[in-house]
Motif scaffolding. Structure first.
Motif, PDB file in Angstrom:
ATOM      1  N   ARG A  41      -8.080  -2.036  39.896  1.00 29.69           N
ATOM      2  CA  ARG A  41      -6.920  -1.977  40.783  1.00 29.69           C
ATOM      3  C   ARG A  41      -6.257  -3.340  40.925  1.00 29.69           C
ATOM      4  N   THR A  42      -7.057  -4.374  40.957  1.00 29.23           N
ATOM      5  CA  THR A  42      -6.526  -5.728  41.100  1.00 29.23           C
ATOM      6  C   THR A  42      -6.516  -6.402  39.739  1.00 29.23           C
ATOM      7  N   LEU A  43      -5.329  -6.754  39.265  1.00 31.49           N
ATOM      8  CA  LEU A  43      -5.210  -7.395  37.961  1.00 31.49           C
ATOM      9  C   LEU A  43      -5.452  -8.892  38.081  1.00 31.49           C
ATOM     10  N   ILE A  44      -6.214  -9.429  37.135  1.00 32.73           N
ATOM     11  CA  ILE A  44      -6.560 -10.843  37.124  1.00 32.73           C
ATOM     12  C   ILE A  44      -6.326 -11.381  35.720  1.00 32.73           C
ATOM     13  N   TRP A  45      -5.716 -12.557  35.646  1.00 30.64           N
ATOM     14  CA  TRP A  45      -5.443 -13.188  34.359  1.00 30.64           C
ATOM     15  C   TRP A  45      -6.153 -14.534  34.268  1.00 30.64           C
ATOM     16  N   ASP A  46      -6.266 -15.036  33.052  1.00 30.53           N
ATOM     17  CA  ASP A  46      -6.850 -16.345  32.800  1.00 30.53           C
ATOM     18  C   ASP A  46      -5.759 -17.409  32.851  1.00 30.53           C
ATOM     19  N   ALA A  47      -5.988 -18.488  33.595  1.00 30.27           N
ATOM     20  CA  ALA A  47      -4.971 -19.519  33.795  1.00 30.27           C
ATOM     21  C   ALA A  47      -4.544 -20.181  32.489  1.00 30.27           C
ATOM     22  N   ASP A  48      -5.499 -20.503  31.622  1.00 31.48           N
ATOM     23  CA  ASP A  48      -5.152 -21.164  30.359  1.00 31.48           C
ATOM     24  C   ASP A  48      -4.279 -20.263  29.489  1.00 31.48           C
ATOM     25  N   GLN A  49      -4.606 -18.984  29.472  1.00 34.84           N
ATOM     26  CA  GLN A  49      -3.811 -18.060  28.670  1.00 34.84           C
ATOM     27  C   GLN A  49      -2.403 -17.913  29.232  1.00 34.84           C
ATOM     28  N   ILE A  50      -2.284 -17.814  30.552  1.00 36.38           N
ATOM     29  CA  ILE A  50      -0.967 -17.667  31.182  1.00 36.38           C
ATOM     30  C   ILE A  50      -0.130 -18.927  30.979  1.00 36.38           C
ATOM     31  N   ASP A  51      -0.732 -20.084  31.152  1.00 34.23           N
ATOM     32  CA  ASP A  51       0.026 -21.331  30.993  1.00 34.23           C
ATOM     33  C   ASP A  51       0.536 -21.470  29.561  1.00 34.23           C
ATOM     34  N   ALA A  52      -0.299 -21.097  28.601  1.00 30.98           N
ATOM     35  CA  ALA A  52       0.134 -21.167  27.199  1.00 30.98           C
ATOM     36  C   ALA A  52       1.275 -20.177  26.952  1.00 30.98           C
ATOM     37  N   HIS A  53       1.139 -18.995  27.484  1.00 32.50           N
ATOM     38  CA  HIS A  53       2.176 -17.969  27.315  1.00 32.50           C
ATOM     39  C   HIS A  53       3.499 -18.423  27.911  1.00 32.50           C
ATOM     40  N   LEU A  54       3.459 -18.965  29.120  1.00 37.54           N
ATOM     41  CA  LEU A  54       4.697 -19.396  29.781  1.00 37.54           C
ATOM     42  C   LEU A  54       5.334 -20.590  29.074  1.00 37.54           C
ATOM     43  N   ALA A  55       4.497 -21.379  28.401  1.00 34.99           N
ATOM     44  CA  ALA A  55       5.017 -22.533  27.667  1.00 34.99           C
ATOM     45  C   ALA A  55       5.456 -22.167  26.252  1.00 34.99           C
ATOM     46  N   GLY A  56       5.308 -20.892  25.887  1.00 35.31           N
ATOM     47  CA  GLY A  56       5.689 -20.461  24.548  1.00 35.31           C
ATOM     48  C   GLY A  56       4.715 -20.892  23.471  1.00 35.31           C
ATOM     49  N   LYS A  57       3.487 -21.191  23.855  1.00 32.23           N
ATOM     50  CA  LYS A  57       2.477 -21.631  22.905  1.00 32.23           C
ATOM     51  C   LYS A  57       1.528 -20.478  22.573  1.00 32.23           C
ATOM     52  N   PRO A  58       0.754 -20.602  21.489  1.00 33.94           N
ATOM     53  CA  PRO A  58      -0.226 -19.558  21.164  1.00 33.94           C
ATOM     54  C   PRO A  58      -1.225 -19.381  22.305  1.00 33.94           C
ATOM     55  N   VAL A  59      -1.526 -18.162  22.614  1.00 37.88           N
ATOM     56  CA  VAL A  59      -2.465 -17.867  23.700  1.00 37.88           C
ATOM     57  C   VAL A  59      -3.893 -18.080  23.204  1.00 37.88           C
ATOM     58  N   PRO A  60      -4.654 -18.958  23.848  1.00 39.52           N
ATOM     59  CA  PRO A  60      -6.030 -19.229  23.383  1.00 39.52           C
ATOM     60  C   PRO A  60      -6.944 -18.026  23.592  1.00 39.52           C
ATOM     61  N   GLU A  61      -7.929 -17.925  22.722  1.00 44.98           N
ATOM     62  CA  GLU A  61      -8.912 -16.855  22.835  1.00 44.98           C
ATOM     63  C   GLU A  61      -9.874 -17.138  23.988  1.00 44.98           C
ATOM     64  N   LEU A  62     -10.403 -16.075  24.553  1.00 46.84           N
ATOM     65  CA  LEU A  62     -11.435 -16.216  25.569  1.00 46.84           C
ATOM     66  C   LEU A  62     -12.791 -16.422  24.893  1.00 46.84           C
ATOM     67  N   PRO A  63     -13.770 -17.007  25.602  1.00 47.81           N
ATOM     68  CA  PRO A  63     -15.098 -17.187  25.006  1.00 47.81           C
ATOM     69  C   PRO A  63     -15.674 -15.849  24.558  1.00 47.81           C
ATOM     70  N   ALA A  64     -16.285 -15.842  23.391  1.00 47.20           N
ATOM     71  CA  ALA A  64     -16.850 -14.598  22.853  1.00 47.20           C
ATOM     72  C   ALA A  64     -18.262 -14.348  23.360  1.00 47.20           C
ATOM     73  N   ASP A  65     -18.973 -15.401  23.714  1.00 49.36           N
ATOM     74  CA  ASP A  65     -20.372 -15.261  24.111  1.00 49.36           C
ATOM     75  C   ASP A  65     -20.497 -14.984  25.604  1.00 49.36           C
ATOM     76  N   GLU A  66     -21.508 -14.187  25.943  1.00 46.61           N
ATOM     77  CA  GLU A  66     -21.808 -13.942  27.348  1.00 46.61           C
ATOM     78  C   GLU A  66     -22.458 -15.175  27.953  1.00 46.61           C
ATOM     79  N   SER A  67     -22.209 -15.372  29.252  1.00 43.79           N
ATOM     80  CA  SER A  67     -22.798 -16.504  29.964  1.00 43.79           C
ATOM     81  C   SER A  67     -23.385 -16.018  31.285  1.00 43.79           C
ATOM     82  N   PRO A  68     -24.483 -16.626  31.726  1.00 46.91           N
ATOM     83  CA  PRO A  68     -25.035 -16.260  33.036  1.00 46.91           C
ATOM     84  C   PRO A  68     -24.035 -16.485  34.175  1.00 46.91           C
ATOM     85  N   ASP A  69     -23.028 -17.334  33.934  1.00 44.27           N
ATOM     86  CA  ASP A  69     -22.052 -17.647  34.972  1.00 44.27           C
ATOM     87  C   ASP A  69     -20.777 -16.808  34.877  1.00 44.27           C
TER      88      ASP A  69
END
Length: 203
Positions: A41-69
């Motif tokens: 219900r609540t949409l959440i975005w990644d800041a690095d991806q949004i900043d790249a998108h708004l700047a017209g730059k390639p959107v970076p990939e998210l980490p592929a590996d799982e993390s305890p955090d």
């Protein structure tokens, strides 16, 4: 899921980055995919991806590996538990959370409770009826009986038994584990254990 170390953004945060008061629906559809799970219900975005998108730059990939955090919402946490072999339907997990049997969310993100992956992975060994979480801590030498009147979990357990006994009486003992699970918001395995306690093992 909010990957470890990433900064979450809400629609309000993105609108602010664009100098707007609100984010129009059409603008939302042009954004990178949210990191919140599909159907949330609540949409959440990644800041690095949004900043790249708004700047017209390639959107970076998210980490592929799982993390305890990694931070997981309620349904993501349940899916991790199911992957660990815990039989846990959505209504049962919701009941655990509402009645205080599940761990408290580690963080509140835009009004949505999230748990660290490590918190969820550790929970099966601590949950009610399974090891330390279901009774006294291992190694406890305290022999003083617990006061059921002042212990909310014991009060709830007694109340549940009373409700199930009434269901059994009303159904002439024909209520099934599935019936009890649906009525109480618990798993069928829990319901079966409860019926066994009240009726005794099947002959």
């Amino acid at each position: 899921m909010i990957p470890a170390g990433r900064t979450p953004l809400s629609t309000a945060d993105i609108a602010k980055r664009q100098g707007r008061k609100t984010l129009l629906r059409g603008a939302v559809q042009q954004l990178p995919e949210p990191i919140s799970r599909p159907g949330a219900r609540t949409l959440i975005w990644d800041a690095d991806q949004i900043d790249a998108h708004l700047a017209g730059k390639p959107v970076p990939e998210l980490p592929a590996d799982e993390s305890p955090d990694d931070l997981l919402d309620r349904e993501e946490a349940r899916n991790v538990l199911v992957g660990l072999g815990v039989e846990l339907k959505p209504e049962a997990w919701r009941a655990y959370i509402n009645h205080g049997y599940a761990p408290e969310p580690d963080r509140e993100i835009f009004g949505v409770g999230h748990w660290y992956r490590r918190t969820i992975v550790a929970w099966p060994d601590q949950r009610p009826g399974e090891g330390a979480g279901g009774g006294r801590p291992h190694g406890s030498k305290d022999s003083k009986p617990r006061d059921r009147a002042t212990n909310p979990r014991l009060r709830e357990a007694d109340a549940r038994k009373a409700r199930v006994q009434k269901v059994l009486a009303d159904s002439n003992g024909q209520a099934s584990a599935a019936d009890i699970a649906a009525a109480e918001g618990i798993s069928e395995r829990q319901a079966y254990r409860l019926l066994t306690q009240l009726q005794g093992p099947a002959e």
